[in-house]
Motif scaffolding. Structure first.
Motif, PDB file in Angstrom:
ATOM      1  N   VAL A  24       0.829  -1.203   0.000  1.00  0.00           N
ATOM      2  CA  VAL A  24       0.000   0.000   0.000  1.00  0.00           C
ATOM      3  C   VAL A  24       0.859   1.248   0.000  1.00  0.00           C
ATOM      4  CG1 VAL A  24      -1.688   1.328   1.312  1.00  0.00           C
ATOM      5  CG2 VAL A  24      -1.909  -1.146   1.176  1.00  0.00           C
ATOM      6  N   GLN A  25       1.839   1.286   0.901  1.00  0.00           N
ATOM      7  CA  GLN A  25       2.693   2.466   0.992  1.00  0.00           C
ATOM      8  C   GLN A  25       3.540   2.624  -0.255  1.00  0.00           C
ATOM      9  OE1 GLN A  25       2.272   4.659   3.288  1.00  0.00           O
ATOM     10  NE2 GLN A  25       0.682   3.365   4.180  1.00  0.00           N
ATOM     11  N   GLU A  26       3.962   1.507  -0.833  1.00  0.00           N
ATOM     12  CA  GLU A  26       4.734   1.592  -2.068  1.00  0.00           C
ATOM     13  C   GLU A  26       3.904   2.214  -3.174  1.00  0.00           C
ATOM     14  OE1 GLU A  26       6.149  -2.132  -3.460  1.00  0.00           O
ATOM     15  OE2 GLU A  26       6.849  -1.341  -5.358  1.00  0.00           O
ATOM     16  N   GLY A  27       2.643   1.794  -3.222  1.00  0.00           N
ATOM     17  CA  GLY A  27       1.778   2.367  -4.253  1.00  0.00           C
ATOM     18  C   GLY A  27       1.553   3.848  -4.042  1.00  0.00           C
ATOM     19  N   ILE A  28       1.386   4.251  -2.793  1.00  0.00           N
ATOM     20  CA  ILE A  28       1.178   5.662  -2.497  1.00  0.00           C
ATOM     21  C   ILE A  28       2.401   6.479  -2.861  1.00  0.00           C
ATOM     22  CG2 ILE A  28       0.878   7.305  -0.592  1.00  0.00           C
ATOM     23  CD1 ILE A  28      -0.945   5.237   0.732  1.00  0.00           C
ATOM     24  N   ALA A 261      -5.633  -9.043   3.824  1.00  0.00           N
ATOM     25  CA  ALA A 261      -6.778  -8.635   3.010  1.00  0.00           C
ATOM     26  C   ALA A 261      -6.293  -7.776   1.848  1.00  0.00           C
ATOM     27  CB  ALA A 261      -7.785  -7.865   3.854  1.00  0.00           C
ATOM     28  N   VAL A 262      -6.900  -7.955   0.682  1.00  0.00           N
ATOM     29  CA  VAL A 262      -6.526  -7.218  -0.514  1.00  0.00           C
ATOM     30  C   VAL A 262      -7.786  -6.641  -1.150  1.00  0.00           C
ATOM     31  CG1 VAL A 262      -5.301  -7.277  -2.704  1.00  0.00           C
ATOM     32  CG2 VAL A 262      -4.646  -8.867  -0.886  1.00  0.00           C
ATOM     33  N   ALA A 269      -9.593   3.417  -2.440  1.00  0.00           N
ATOM     34  CA  ALA A 269      -8.540   4.432  -2.452  1.00  0.00           C
ATOM     35  C   ALA A 269      -8.299   4.886  -3.881  1.00  0.00           C
ATOM     36  CB  ALA A 269      -7.243   3.883  -1.848  1.00  0.00           C
ATOM     37  N   ALA A 270      -7.595   6.003  -4.019  1.00  0.00           N
ATOM     38  CA  ALA A 270      -7.234   6.509  -5.341  1.00  0.00           C
ATOM     39  C   ALA A 270      -6.320   5.513  -6.051  1.00  0.00           C
ATOM     40  CB  ALA A 270      -6.551   7.862  -5.210  1.00  0.00           C
ATOM     41  N   GLY A 271      -6.250   5.621  -7.371  1.00  0.00           N
ATOM     42  CA  GLY A 271      -5.468   4.685  -8.155  1.00  0.00           C
ATOM     43  C   GLY A 271      -4.009   4.633  -7.767  1.00  0.00           C
ATOM     44  N   ALA A 272      -3.468   5.742  -7.253  1.00  0.00           N
ATOM     45  CA  ALA A 272      -2.057   5.773  -6.863  1.00  0.00           C
ATOM     46  C   ALA A 272      -1.741   4.807  -5.736  1.00  0.00           C
ATOM     47  CB  ALA A 272      -1.655   7.190  -6.452  1.00  0.00           C
ATOM     48  N   ALA A 273      -2.761   4.357  -5.004  1.00  0.00           N
ATOM     49  CA  ALA A 273      -2.540   3.412  -3.908  1.00  0.00           C
ATOM     50  C   ALA A 273      -2.446   1.974  -4.401  1.00  0.00           C
ATOM     51  CB  ALA A 273      -3.662   3.531  -2.879  1.00  0.00           C
ATOM     52  N   GLY A 274      -2.679   1.747  -5.690  1.00  0.00           N
ATOM     53  CA  GLY A 274      -2.615   0.387  -6.215  1.00  0.00           C
ATOM     54  C   GLY A 274      -3.741  -0.466  -5.659  1.00  0.00           C
ATOM     55  N   CYS A 275      -3.443  -1.726  -5.398  1.00  0.00           N
ATOM     56  CA  CYS A 275      -4.389  -2.642  -4.760  1.00  0.00           C
ATOM     57  C   CYS A 275      -4.016  -2.728  -3.278  1.00  0.00           C
ATOM     58  CB  CYS A 275      -4.319  -4.025  -5.400  1.00  0.00           C
ATOM     59  SG  CYS A 275      -4.767  -4.063  -7.153  1.00  0.00           S
ATOM     60  N   PRO A 276      -4.711  -2.003  -2.410  1.00  0.00           N
ATOM     61  CA  PRO A 276      -4.310  -1.930  -1.004  1.00  0.00           C
ATOM     62  C   PRO A 276      -4.325  -3.292  -0.304  1.00  0.00           C
ATOM     63  CG  PRO A 276      -5.890  -0.201  -1.527  1.00  0.00           C
ATOM     64  CD  PRO A 276      -5.868  -1.141  -2.699  1.00  0.00           C
ATOM     65  N   GLU A 277      -3.285  -3.539   0.493  1.00  0.00           N
ATOM     66  CA  GLU A 277      -3.166  -4.778   1.250  1.00  0.00           C
ATOM     67  C   GLU A 277      -3.055  -4.455   2.730  1.00  0.00           C
ATOM     68  OE1 GLU A 277      -0.066  -7.332  -0.029  1.00  0.00           O
ATOM     69  OE2 GLU A 277      -0.698  -7.342  -2.136  1.00  0.00           O
ATOM     70  N   PHE A 278      -3.688  -5.296   3.561  1.00  0.00           N
ATOM     71  CA  PHE A 278      -3.708  -5.061   4.997  1.00  0.00           C
ATOM     72  C   PHE A 278      -3.499  -6.374   5.757  1.00  0.00           C
ATOM     73  CE2 PHE A 278      -6.570  -2.064   2.941  1.00  0.00           C
ATOM     74  CZ  PHE A 278      -6.151  -0.838   3.446  1.00  0.00           C
ATOM     75  N   PRO A 279      -2.341  -6.554   6.420  1.00  0.00           N
ATOM     76  CA  PRO A 279      -2.175  -7.711   7.291  1.00  0.00           C
ATOM     77  C   PRO A 279      -3.206  -7.645   8.422  1.00  0.00           C
ATOM     78  CG  PRO A 279      -0.057  -6.682   6.825  1.00  0.00           C
ATOM     79  CD  PRO A 279      -1.104  -5.744   6.328  1.00  0.00           C
TER      80      PRO A 279
END
Length: 281
Positions: A24-28, A261-262, A269-279
């Motif tokens: 997520v942070q990489e995408g942001i 979770a993906v 989120a905005a497209g810049a966040a990619g596909c957000p992932e959350f442990p």
């Protein structure tokens, strides 16, 4: 210690690669441009790997444990993950890099999974061709020339990654991606208990309170993404952002057993966040 125990010990001591950070942070940080570059690099890597015929046709369990597969007789005793379809080609401006997995095991679960993967791949490839044809039509309709068109290309990628596995369970991701004037990814996750012939659920992993546990973990990570100026790429609930997980929430299982979770691109989120992932821990 007999040979079986020695082989199993060697397998269990294989180092697990350190993750490179939260996607997520990489995408942001990197945004859509970086995602497009990543997809192109993946295609280049696949092209280079295709030179090694032995690797291209061998069993594809995972990069980490493939080396040990021949030395551990019980590995994949209930199942195997094979690269069922694998090819690269360029046709009419489209560069294809396709690696499609197939699960081999007893029971009807794997038949359903394999059929679903095949159906999704066929749909994705058909849609990619439609996208390319539509782009070409619009390009010429707005004054583009044949010479200019010859400089354009589209990357279509189908790939998969084994996220984790035990003797009886496997979790893997299948990615369908397009990269041209824009980058787009669709991800599908499969978490299979081959001993029980069923899908693994978040409730199996987190217990009866799985919804509350998941929601708390996800919301905490969304809150942590807000920068010093109060900016975040995540939408508010009123804007269509995250509200709760449910039975359809996609996830995979990490090597340490933690579910992640993906969410689809643009969904919370905005497209810049990619596909957000959350442990979820």
């Amino acid at each position: 210690m007999n040979k079986f125990d020695e082989a199993r010990k060697e397998y269990e001591n294989i180092p697990i690669p350190v993750e490179l950070g939260d996607r997520v942070q990489e995408g942001i940080r990197q945004g859509r441009t970086a995602r497009r570059t990543r997809l192109r690099h993946r295609r280049m890597w696949l092209s280079a790997a295709a030179c090694f015929t032995v690797l291209a046709v061998s069993l594809n369990i995972s990069p980490t444990i493939a080396h040990a597969a021949a030395n551990v007789p019980v590995l994949g005793g209930l199942f195997e993950i094979l690269t069922f379809v694998s090819y690269e080609k360029s046709e009419d401006g489209i560069n294809y890099s396709v690696d499609v997995p197939q699960v081999e095991a007893e029971g009807d679960l794997t038949e359903k999974v394999n059929a679903a993967i095949q159906e999704t791949m066929d749909r994705h490839l058909e849609q990619a061709q439609k996208d390319w044809d539509g782009y070409r039509e619009a390009f010429f309709a707005t004054g583009g020339t044949e010479e200019e068109w010859n400089d354009r290309e589209m990357d279509v990628i189908v790939d998969y990654t084994i996220k984790s596995q035990t003797d009886t369970r496997v979790s893997f991701e299948v990615v369908f991606a397009e990269c041209w004037v824009a980058a787009r990814e669709e991800r599908y996750y499969y978490n299979l208990d081959l001993a029980e012939n069923r899908n693994v659920t978040l409730q199996d992993l987190l217990g009866e309170d799985w919804v509350e546990i998941s929601n708390a973990a996800i919301q905490a990570q969304i809150d942590a993404s807000v920068d010093a100026d109060g900016f975040t790429y995540f939408f508010t609930p009123e804007e269509g952002g995250f509200t709760t997980v449910d039975a359809d929430t996609a996830f995979y299982i990490r090597e340490d057993g933690v579910p992640v979770a993906v969410f689809p691109e643009y969904s919370i989120a905005a497209g810049a966040a990619g596909c957000p992932e959350f442990p979820l821990q």
